[in-house]
Design an enzyme around this catalytic site. Structure first.
Site, mmCIF file in Angstrom:
data_model
loop_
_atom_site.group_PDB
_atom_site.id
_atom_site.type_symbol
_atom_site.label_atom_id
_atom_site.label_comp_id
_atom_site.label_asym_id
_atom_site.label_seq_id
_atom_site.Cartn_x
_atom_site.Cartn_y
_atom_site.Cartn_z
ATOM 1 N N ARG A 3 6.450 -3.665 -23.786
ATOM 2 C CA ARG A 3 6.609 -3.411 -22.345
ATOM 3 C C ARG A 3 7.533 -2.230 -22.078
ATOM 4 O O ARG A 3 8.623 -2.157 -22.661
ATOM 5 C CB ARG A 3 7.175 -4.657 -21.668
ATOM 6 C CG ARG A 3 7.114 -4.579 -20.155
ATOM 7 C CD ARG A 3 7.507 -5.900 -19.506
ATOM 8 N NE ARG A 3 6.625 -6.201 -18.408
ATOM 9 C CZ ARG A 3 7.013 -6.727 -17.232
ATOM 10 N NH1 ARG A 3 8.274 -7.037 -17.028
ATOM 11 N NH2 ARG A 3 6.150 -6.947 -16.269
ATOM 12 N N THR B 105 12.470 -14.337 -16.205
ATOM 13 C CA THR B 105 13.727 -15.002 -16.540
ATOM 14 C C THR B 105 14.031 -16.064 -15.497
ATOM 15 O O THR B 105 13.993 -15.789 -14.299
ATOM 16 C CB THR B 105 14.857 -13.947 -16.579
ATOM 17 O OG1 THR B 105 14.637 -13.122 -17.725
ATOM 18 C CG2 THR B 105 16.236 -14.576 -16.661
ATOM 19 N N HIS C 154 10.402 -6.202 -25.596
ATOM 20 C CA HIS C 154 10.893 -5.830 -24.258
ATOM 21 C C HIS C 154 11.633 -4.502 -24.358
ATOM 22 O O HIS C 154 12.782 -4.441 -24.788
ATOM 23 C CB HIS C 154 11.826 -6.935 -23.763
ATOM 24 C CG HIS C 154 12.208 -6.852 -22.322
ATOM 25 N ND1 HIS C 154 11.883 -5.780 -21.507
ATOM 26 C CD2 HIS C 154 12.890 -7.728 -21.527
ATOM 27 C CE1 HIS C 154 12.356 -6.016 -20.281
ATOM 28 N NE2 HIS C 154 12.971 -7.181 -20.273
ATOM 29 N N ASN D 275 19.096 -1.757 -13.288
ATOM 30 C CA ASN D 275 20.165 -1.669 -14.289
ATOM 31 C C ASN D 275 20.656 -0.230 -14.469
ATOM 32 O O ASN D 275 21.042 0.170 -15.567
ATOM 33 C CB ASN D 275 19.724 -2.283 -15.629
ATOM 34 C CG ASN D 275 19.728 -3.803 -15.575
ATOM 35 O OD1 ASN D 275 20.553 -4.398 -14.886
ATOM 36 N ND2 ASN D 275 18.806 -4.431 -16.283
ATOM 37 N N GLN E 10 8.606 -13.028 -25.300
ATOM 38 C CA GLN E 10 9.196 -11.699 -25.061
ATOM 39 C C GLN E 10 10.545 -11.594 -25.776
ATOM 40 O O GLN E 10 11.476 -12.358 -25.514
ATOM 41 C CB GLN E 10 9.364 -11.416 -23.560
ATOM 42 C CG GLN E 10 9.619 -9.922 -23.328
ATOM 43 C CD GLN E 10 9.940 -9.560 -21.893
ATOM 44 O OE1 GLN E 10 10.707 -10.257 -21.227
ATOM 45 N NE2 GLN E 10 9.381 -8.454 -21.411
ATOM 46 N N GLY F 220 4.095 -11.437 -11.437
ATOM 47 C CA GLY F 220 5.408 -12.039 -11.599
ATOM 48 C C GLY F 220 5.691 -13.071 -10.526
ATOM 49 O O GLY F 220 5.492 -14.275 -10.725
ATOM 50 N N ASN G 104 13.086 -2.135 -18.179
ATOM 51 C CA ASN G 104 14.079 -2.685 -17.230
ATOM 52 C C ASN G 104 15.542 -2.449 -17.592
ATOM 53 O O ASN G 104 16.419 -3.217 -17.199
ATOM 54 C CB ASN G 104 13.837 -4.192 -17.009
ATOM 55 C CG ASN G 104 12.455 -4.450 -16.433
ATOM 56 O OD1 ASN G 104 11.798 -3.511 -15.973
ATOM 57 N ND2 ASN G 104 12.013 -5.689 -16.439
ATOM 58 N N TYR H 14 17.172 -2.505 -20.527
ATOM 59 C CA TYR H 14 17.817 -3.215 -21.630
ATOM 60 C C TYR H 14 17.855 -2.320 -22.877
ATOM 61 O O TYR H 14 17.496 -1.154 -22.816
ATOM 62 C CB TYR H 14 17.140 -4.583 -21.828
ATOM 63 C CG TYR H 14 17.295 -5.417 -20.564
ATOM 64 C CD1 TYR H 14 18.567 -5.862 -20.178
ATOM 65 C CD2 TYR H 14 16.232 -5.673 -19.713
ATOM 66 C CE1 TYR H 14 18.748 -6.568 -18.988
ATOM 67 C CE2 TYR H 14 16.406 -6.377 -18.520
ATOM 68 C CZ TYR H 14 17.672 -6.817 -18.165
ATOM 69 O OH TYR H 14 17.855 -7.497 -16.987
HETATM 70 C C1 LIG Z 1 12.833 -13.874 -11.181
HETATM 71 C C2 LIG Z 1 12.347 -12.704 -12.005
HETATM 72 C C3 LIG Z 1 12.633 -12.676 -13.360
HETATM 73 C C4 LIG Z 1 12.165 -11.610 -14.159
HETATM 74 N N1 LIG Z 1 12.397 -11.637 -15.504
HETATM 75 C C5 LIG Z 1 11.846 -10.697 -16.322
HETATM 76 C C6 LIG Z 1 11.950 -10.797 -17.732
HETATM 77 O O1 LIG Z 1 12.508 -11.749 -18.290
HETATM 78 N N2 LIG Z 1 11.384 -9.803 -18.480
HETATM 79 C C7 LIG Z 1 10.749 -8.729 -17.907
HETATM 80 O O2 LIG Z 1 10.259 -7.850 -18.621
HETATM 81 N N3 LIG Z 1 10.618 -8.632 -16.560
HETATM 82 C C8 LIG Z 1 11.126 -9.598 -15.766
HETATM 83 N N4 LIG Z 1 10.931 -9.532 -14.401
HETATM 84 C C9 LIG Z 1 10.038 -8.508 -13.848
HETATM 85 C C10 LIG Z 1 8.617 -9.079 -13.694
HETATM 86 O O3 LIG Z 1 8.032 -9.342 -14.964
HETATM 87 C C11 LIG Z 1 7.694 -8.114 -12.923
HETATM 88 O O4 LIG Z 1 7.633 -6.887 -13.619
HETATM 89 C C12 LIG Z 1 8.160 -7.890 -11.491
HETATM 90 O O5 LIG Z 1 8.443 -9.132 -10.863
HETATM 91 C C13 LIG Z 1 7.123 -7.139 -10.671
HETATM 92 O O6 LIG Z 1 5.908 -7.831 -10.628
HETATM 93 P P1 LIG Z 1 5.460 -8.717 -9.333
HETATM 94 O O7 LIG Z 1 5.499 -7.797 -8.141
HETATM 95 O O8 LIG Z 1 4.088 -9.211 -9.657
HETATM 96 O O9 LIG Z 1 6.466 -9.832 -9.210
HETATM 97 C C14 LIG Z 1 11.424 -10.550 -13.575
HETATM 98 C C15 LIG Z 1 11.178 -10.584 -12.200
HETATM 99 C C16 LIG Z 1 11.621 -11.641 -11.416
HETATM 100 C C17 LIG Z 1 11.273 -11.664 -9.959
#
Ligand SMILES: Cc1cc2nc3c(=O)[nH]c(=O)nc-3n(C[C@H](O)[C@H](O)[C@H](O)COP(=O)(O)O)c2cc1C
Length: 357
Positions: free
Chosen positions: A225, A26, A173, A233, A98, A315, A176, A178
């Site tokens: 996912r 996001t 999705h 949350n 997503q 991410g 997390n 939701y």
């Molecule tokens: C800025 C940001 C936005 C994110 N937005 C989403 C999202 O829109 N949908 C989702 O399922 N996870 C979202 N996440 C979680 C990431 O997809 C990911 O699971 C998380 O960052 C852990 O992976 P990483 O350690 O490789 O960053 C977001 C994470 C970050 C940091």
């Protein structure tokens, strides 16, 4: 031969050139829920990923819970997303959208003063991000039984629009904290009807949504996912290992393109998560498995070599490294992500991270 992040992979209908996946992220840069040309640049820059999973995208006005997140519920959204899918396809990339409904992680400000909806009238601890700054979460309104078919229809309609927008597939999705995750876990679902109580009942909405989306797309273009250990949350469950083992076993029958599991994060452990061992879920799931959460290149190769996962999603590394695949291949240094520009703003910290020269 041992598979690595660079080994091609069949994911449903697609042969991906590598197993380095761009995780959904996001970024809150879509005014009026409408994607922009800048977003097309951002996704085009990252098209060498084996698969791009877009930022979470609202399936209806009711699904919105943050400022400037994109939507997929009007013809205008479709036209705007078409520019993005074309940009990714011009670079031979593959991109899934997503599909998102936030449920209780919202605020009346987004809904003309109406309450956000949820499985049960239980307020999460914490604050909503609104156009008027951070505001305490309110107690949501529990969805009536008769309203649940309309939730399924929101997913179905959004899935149809995603197809019209030229996506290669969609990811549901259900992670997390939701809406779909709120139905799965008993910390947020205390319904006494056929959508609460037993695992079977708590899984029912996800089952119906998945069926609806699969009816639109075909299972080989649908991913899903889950975040079994997630506390983000204000999520909790009395027995997450048993719950998510059940869910994963049920999902087997769909034969989806992939299942995407978010691993326990440091923040989950700090918040007292009951950690679900991904190896348990791997053993229970028969299809293609993506993992995500705190992986670097070495741990990614290891997860694939060990058979824990078929592919790895990144991410924060993808925020800062549009050419992550190339950098991994060359063992090049990585750009550091700047967390202050994650959410909202312009091209700074978005499309201006340097490529390897
Ligand atoms: C800025 C940001 C936005 C994110 N937005 C989403 C999202 O829109 N949908 C989702 O399922 N996870 C979202 N996440 C979680 C990431 O997809 C990911 O699971 C998380 O960052 C852990 O992976 P990483 O350690 O490789 O960053 C977001 C994470 C970050 C940091």
């Amino acid at each position: 031969m041992i598979n690595t992040l660079f080994t091609p992979l069949q994911v449903g209908a697609y042969t991906l050139p590598n197993r380095i996946i761009m995780a959904p992220l996001t970024r809150m840069r879509a005014p009026q829920a409408t994607p922009t040309d800048l977003m097309a640049t951002y996704y085009r820059q990252r098209a060498s990923a084996g698969l791009i999973i877009t930022e979470a995208t609202a399936i209806s006005p009711q699904a919105i819970g943050y400022p400037n997140i994109p939507g997929i519920f009007t013809e205008e959204h479709v036209a705007a997303w078409q520019k993005i899918t074309s940009a990714v396809h011009a670079e031979n990339g593959t991109v899934f959208l997503q599909l998102w409904h936030v449920g209780r992680i919202s605020h009346p400000d987004f809904h003309g003063g109406e309450l956000p909806v949820a499985p049960s009238a239980i307020a999460p601890q914490g604050q909503a991000v609104t156009f008027n700054g951070m505001q305490a979460f309110v107690t949501p309104r529990a969805l009536a039984l008769e309203e649940l078919p309309s939730i399924v229809n929101q997913y179905r309609y959004a899935a149809q629009l995603a197809k019209a927008a030229g996506f290669d597939g969609v990811e549901i999705h259900s992670a997390n904290g939701y809406l779909l995750d709120q139905f799965l876990r008993d910390g947020s679902n205390q319904r006494t009807d056929s959508y609460g109580g037993s695992f079977e009942n708590r899984y029912r909405l996800l089952q119906e949504v998945t069926q609806a989306v699969v009816d639109v797309w075909g299972a080989d273009k649908v991913g899903l996912r889950l975040s079994p250990s997630g506390t983000f949350n204000d999520m909790s469950d009395s027995d997450p290992t048993a719950l998510f083992t059940y869910v994963v076993e049920q999902l087997n029958s769909f034969n989806l393109a992939y299942l995407h599991l978010v691993d326990a994060l440091e923040s989950d452990i700090r918040h007292g998560a009951k950690v679900v061992d991904l190896a348990v879920l791997r053993a229970a799931y028969q299809g293609c498995l993506l993992v995500c959460g705190g992986y670097d290149q070495a741990r990614g190769h290891q997860a694939i070599a060990d058979g824990l996962a078929d592919a790895v999603a990144y991410g924060e590394l993808y925020i800062a490294n549009p050419d992550l695949v190339g950098r991994f291949k060359q063992n090049a240094p990585l750009n550091k992500p700047d967390a202050s520009t994650y959410y909202g703003g312009d091209e700074h910290g978005y499309t201006d991270y340097p490529f390897l020269t």
